[in-house]
Design a protein around this motif. Structure first.
Motif: not given
Length: 330
Positions: A237-248, A264-271
């Motif tokens: 459910l919290t994954f859905e929150m991140i995916y559906q509710q951008p703040v960008s 600077q070496q971070d390459r995190t992408v949710v999903g």
């Protein structure tokens, strides 16, 4: 003689106890896992459910300066991993409040509609309950999305804003294929210590440090609990929150003085695992560019770029992170 025998036996007992603590199952609210500071509970009523929100409220250990810092955790974490940051801040005279959001850590794993607006409101209620009218809001990873939403909803309560390798600097819906909550939940239910370890290793570009186990093993221990279905559901459910509710799209609306700290070496992408097109994958999670773009969108924002650092500067490069944080708060 008995004392000598006990001294010889003690290391073995300690090893056995530690091993047991690492392998014993932990329930949905991490009962039996000790946080570095006393944990208190804020009762909440959400969607007709009586829920418990855990938090730490740590007083200054140096001469109090009358200011409060709120530390907001990431999705795959819980409040305890802020331990050294709490020590740095309280040692500089700050009161520090560290909530576990509903769905995380020692808070209840509720089956509700999660939203950043709701979590921000819960956080504001916590501050109101504690008598804190204004605070510095610090958010890491998912906590950065929440901190952004908090600053937008409650500008009068936001003294300063600090975003540490926040996710949500881009809209994941653009490149990450949709999955239903049921699909996400099915994936979460397959989690094991090995799969969690593999994912957490991506946070550290210079190699996974053994010290991180203290933040990983409690999550792994939950997978072996009868409660894990609750945890997996909340994770989905919290994954859905991140995916559906951008703040960008809203960074330009932030009015609080803001510091972005970007490893600077971070390459995190949710999903990230859902992305099949290598060209799309290569374009996402580019934190150096995302950090600069976001800093340009927030009026007067200060950008601190940490070379050769990944997703968790406050753990991987603690001295640099704390120096930047305390410098910004002066």
């Amino acid at each position: 003689m008995l004392r000598y025998f006990l001294l010889l036996l003690w290391p073995l007992l300690l090893t056995a106890t530690t091993s047991h603590a690492q392998t014993a199952p932990l329930n949905a609210t991490l009962d039996g896992y000790e946080y570095p500071f006393p944990v208190k509970i804020l009762p909440l009523k959400i969607e007709g459910q009586a829920l418990r929100m855990a938090y730490m409220d740590v007083p200054a250990t140096a001469s109090p300066n009358g200011r409060t810092v709120v530390l907001l955790h990431g999705k795959n974490f819980f409040g305890a991993y802020w331990r050294e940051t709490v020590k740095a801040l309280t040692g500089a005279g700050f009161r520090v409040v560290v909530p576990d959001q509903i769905g995380f850590g020692k808070s209840d794993k509720a089956d509700i509609h999660y939203s950043f607006h709701l979590l921000a409101r819960n956080t504001k209620k916590l501050l109101d309950t504690l008598g804190v009218k204004k605070a510095v809001i610090v958010g890491h990873s998912m906590g950065g999305m929440l901190a952004t939403r908090f600053a937008l909803m409650y500008p009068e309560a936001t003294e300063k804003l600090v975003l540490e390798n926040p996710i949500g600097l881009e809209d994941y819906r653009v490149g990450v294929p949709f999955q239903s909550v049921d699909q996400a939940e099915a994936g979460e239910l397959k989690s094991t210590e090995a799969s969690i370890r593999k994912y957490h290793a991506t946070y550290y570009p210079n190699g996974y440090p053994a010290a991180h186990d203290q933040w990983l093993l409690p999550l792994a221990a939950q997978t072996r609990s009868p409660d894990f279905a609750k945890v997996a559901r909340a994770n989905a459910l919290t994954f859905e929150m991140i995916y559906q509710q951008p703040v960008s799209y809203e960074f330009s609306r932030i009015t609080a003085p803001t510091l972005l700290v970007i490893g600077q070496q971070d390459r995190t992408v949710v999903g990230k695992g859902l992305i099949k097109d290598p060209k799309v994958l290569a374009q996402m999670g580019q934190y150096p560019a995302l950090g600069r773009r976001t800093a340009a969108q927030i009026k007067g924002a200060k950008l601190m770029e940490l070379e050769k650092v990944g997703h968790i500067p406050h753990l991987e490069a603690a001295a640099q992170f704390h120096r930047a944080l305390l410098g910004f708060l002066q």
